[in-house]
Design a protein around this motif. Structure first.
Motif, PDB file in Angstrom:
ATOM      1  N   LEU A 284      -9.969  10.227   6.409  1.00  0.00           N
ATOM      2  CA  LEU A 284      -9.260   9.941   7.660  1.00  0.00           C
ATOM      3  C   LEU A 284      -7.876   9.365   7.380  1.00  0.00           C
ATOM      4  CD1 LEU A 284      -9.337   9.811  10.759  1.00  0.00           C
ATOM      5  CD2 LEU A 284     -10.402   7.564  10.558  1.00  0.00           C
ATOM      6  N   VAL A 285      -7.779   8.446   6.440  1.00  0.00           N
ATOM      7  CA  VAL A 285      -6.479   7.860   6.091  1.00  0.00           C
ATOM      8  C   VAL A 285      -5.551   8.928   5.521  1.00  0.00           C
ATOM      9  CG1 VAL A 285      -5.326   6.260   4.503  1.00  0.00           C
ATOM     10  CG2 VAL A 285      -7.344   5.513   5.788  1.00  0.00           C
ATOM     11  N   LEU A 286      -6.059   9.768   4.643  1.00  0.00           N
ATOM     12  CA  LEU A 286      -5.233  10.851   4.091  1.00  0.00           C
ATOM     13  C   LEU A 286      -4.771  11.806   5.178  1.00  0.00           C
ATOM     14  CD1 LEU A 286      -7.175  11.651   0.782  1.00  0.00           C
ATOM     15  CD2 LEU A 286      -4.961  10.492   1.011  1.00  0.00           C
TER      16      LEU A 286
ATOM     17  N   GLY B  44     -13.722   7.501   5.572  1.00  0.00           N
ATOM     18  CA  GLY B  44     -12.560   6.645   5.812  1.00  0.00           C
ATOM     19  C   GLY B  44     -11.366   7.052   4.961  1.00  0.00           C
ATOM     20  N   VAL B  45     -11.613   7.383   3.711  1.00  0.00           N
ATOM     21  CA  VAL B  45     -10.527   7.833   2.829  1.00  0.00           C
ATOM     22  C   VAL B  45      -9.918   9.133   3.346  1.00  0.00           C
ATOM     23  CG1 VAL B  45     -10.040   8.734   0.505  1.00  0.00           C
ATOM     24  CG2 VAL B  45     -11.399   6.655   0.779  1.00  0.00           C
TER      25      VAL B  45
ATOM     26  N   ILE C 196      -4.378  11.162   8.440  1.00  0.00           N
ATOM     27  CA  ILE C 196      -3.380  10.514   9.301  1.00  0.00           C
ATOM     28  C   ILE C 196      -2.034  10.392   8.593  1.00  0.00           C
ATOM     29  CG2 ILE C 196      -2.788   8.303  10.398  1.00  0.00           C
ATOM     30  CD1 ILE C 196      -5.796   8.062  11.106  1.00  0.00           C
ATOM     31  N   ASN C 197      -2.058  10.092   7.298  1.00  0.00           N
ATOM     32  CA  ASN C 197      -0.801   9.982   6.549  1.00  0.00           C
ATOM     33  C   ASN C 197      -0.089  11.317   6.398  1.00  0.00           C
ATOM     34  OD1 ASN C 197      -0.918   7.225   6.189  1.00  0.00           O
ATOM     35  ND2 ASN C 197      -1.942   7.359   4.209  1.00  0.00           N
TER      36      ASN C 197
END
Length: 194
Positions: free
Chosen positions: A66-68, A63-64, A70-71
């Protein structure tokens, strides 16, 4: 001199005593089997807990990432590419492969977290009165058989969880590499197009 009824009763009594001794010898290892089955069952339950704990940790880590991703993903960089073929190749390398890798990884890690119940000895449906008439060794042997049946299913379930965890772990490695390559390609395209 004893009459025939007394002789018959004495013979029946001797036969029961011999039968009990034979039965006792027959099931001598029942307690040992039960103890071993209980320990094996406890090990399988511990394996389940360990796999689920590791999987939940990896899910958080994915999840971390994936967030990085996408950002840091900037789709507008791809608009600077004039060739449609090059655009398609870079689009697949920078978006499709990483997202497919994320999906596969998360799918397998969530499969490890599957909440299927583990088999246990069901004492609710057992006839406890008839069990109480048996010797301790016989009861231990019957419970050992029940543990064995449940243990077979639990081992099969844990083996499947291990396979899913392994696929999820390899998927995580592929995800990290594909995200690194995707970001490197995007940064290169952005640098070249300036």
């Amino acid at each position: 001199m004893p009459n025939s009824t007394e002789v018959a009763q004495q013979t029946v009594s001797e036969n029961r005593t011999e039968s009990n001794k034979t039965e006792s010898k027959k099931y001598q290892s029942g307690k040992l089997l039960l103890s071993t089955m209980q320990k094996e069952n406890d090990l399988e339950i511990d394996n389940k807990k360990t796999l689920e704990t590791r999987a939940s940790t990896l899910i958080a880590f994915v999840g971390v990432i994936l967030v990085l991703f996408i950002n840091n993903f900037n789709l507008s960089v791809l608009d600077k590419i004039e060739s449609r073929l090059l655009y398609a190749i870079i689009f697949i390398l920078t978006l499709v492969i990483p997202l497919a890798s994320f999906g596969t990884t998360l799918y397998n890690l969530f499969r490890v977290m599957d909440t299927r119940p583990y088999r246990r000895i069901n004492l609710i449906n057992k006839d406890l009165v008839s069990l109480s008439d048996l010797t301790e060794e016989e009861v231990a042997l019957r419970f050992s058989r029940a543990y064995q049946e449940g243990l077979k299913e639990n081992v099969t379930t844990n083996d499947q969880k291990k396979r899913n965890f392994k696929i999820g772990l390899y998927g995580l490695l592929i995800t990290i590499v594909s995200v690194a390559i995707a970001l490197a390609i995007l940064n290169t395209v952005n640098y070249i197009s300036k």
